[in-house]
Design a protein around this motif. Structure first.
Motif, mmCIF file in Angstrom:
data_model
loop_
_atom_site.group_PDB
_atom_site.id
_atom_site.type_symbol
_atom_site.label_atom_id
_atom_site.label_comp_id
_atom_site.label_asym_id
_atom_site.label_seq_id
_atom_site.Cartn_x
_atom_site.Cartn_y
_atom_site.Cartn_z
ATOM 1 N N GLU A 47 0.839 -1.208 0.000
ATOM 2 C CA GLU A 47 0.000 0.000 0.000
ATOM 3 C C GLU A 47 0.870 1.253 0.000
ATOM 4 N N LYS A 48 1.946 1.237 0.786
ATOM 5 C CA LYS A 48 2.855 2.385 0.816
ATOM 6 C C LYS A 48 3.521 2.567 -0.537
ATOM 7 N N SER A 51 0.997 4.145 -2.816
ATOM 8 C CA SER A 51 0.833 5.551 -2.462
ATOM 9 C C SER A 51 1.990 6.394 -2.996
ATOM 10 N N GLU A 54 1.701 6.767 -6.793
ATOM 11 C CA GLU A 54 0.662 7.723 -7.174
ATOM 12 C C GLU A 54 1.111 9.153 -6.902
ATOM 13 N N GLN A 55 1.802 9.378 -5.787
ATOM 14 C CA GLN A 55 2.312 10.711 -5.482
ATOM 15 C C GLN A 55 3.365 11.137 -6.500
#
Length: 184
Positions: A47-48, A51, A54-55
């Motif tokens: 998940e990290k 994230s 996506e960032q």
């Protein structure tokens, strides 16, 4: 000496990155009571990664949009001065295609990481490792795409703008117009 320290630093970073992938890939070992905890830990790490990807994509899109606007503004000014900007416009088209490729690769990275997240609880360790390895390769392509875009701007677009403006220096004379050339 600096070179040896630099090489050692790169080796340490690569080792830590690979360790992160390997520990994220570990799932339910046979006969262990903490299998559920390990699966959750792997899911959290994935998940990290999602994230961060996506960032990274969002940041790159924003920087690209700003740079494109600046380049179009500079091209407009040069055209108003009566300069032939056809080569610059062709270079901007090439830049657009490179940006599109980078965006597609970033989307592929995010999709592969989401696939790996789904595999964390239901697949074998080998399938999860393969998915994470593939995601790592795609991440490398995204980074290479971004590096290629930056290099293209530095070596092709900026010199073209400078030649149209009549600036012969590489980066010595920084005036208002030279600063308007975006750094991607």
């Amino acid at each position: 000496m600096r070179r040896a320290i630099g090489i050692a630093a790169v080796v340490v970073v690569v080792t830590l990155a690979l360790t992160g992938f390997a520990s994220a890939a570990q799932t339910a070992p046979s006969g262990k009571k903490d299998a559920g905890a390990r699966i959750e830990k792997a899911k959290n790490r994935i998940e990290k990664m999602i994230s961060r990807a996506e960032q990274m994509k969002k940041k790159a899109i924003n920087r690209t949009r700003k740079a494109r606007d600046k380049l179009n503004k500079v091209a407009g000014k040069l055209k108003a001065q009566g300069k032939d900007i056809s080569k610059l416009l062709a270079d901007l088209d090439v830049l657009e295609s490179k940006l599109k490729t980078a965006g597609q690769d970033a989307d592929a990275l995010i999709n592969k990481l989401k696939e790996a997240r789904g595999l964390a609880s239901q697949a074998t360790v080998e399938q999860l490792k393969a998915a994470l390895k593939s995601a790592g390769e795609i991440r490398g392509r995204v980074r290479a795409d971004i590096k290629e875009i930056r290099q293209y701007v530095r070596t092709v677009i900026r010199p073209e703008i400078r030649s149209l403006r009549g600036n012969s220096g590489n980066s010595g004379g920084m005036n208002k117009e030279t600063r308007a050339v975006p750094a991607i």
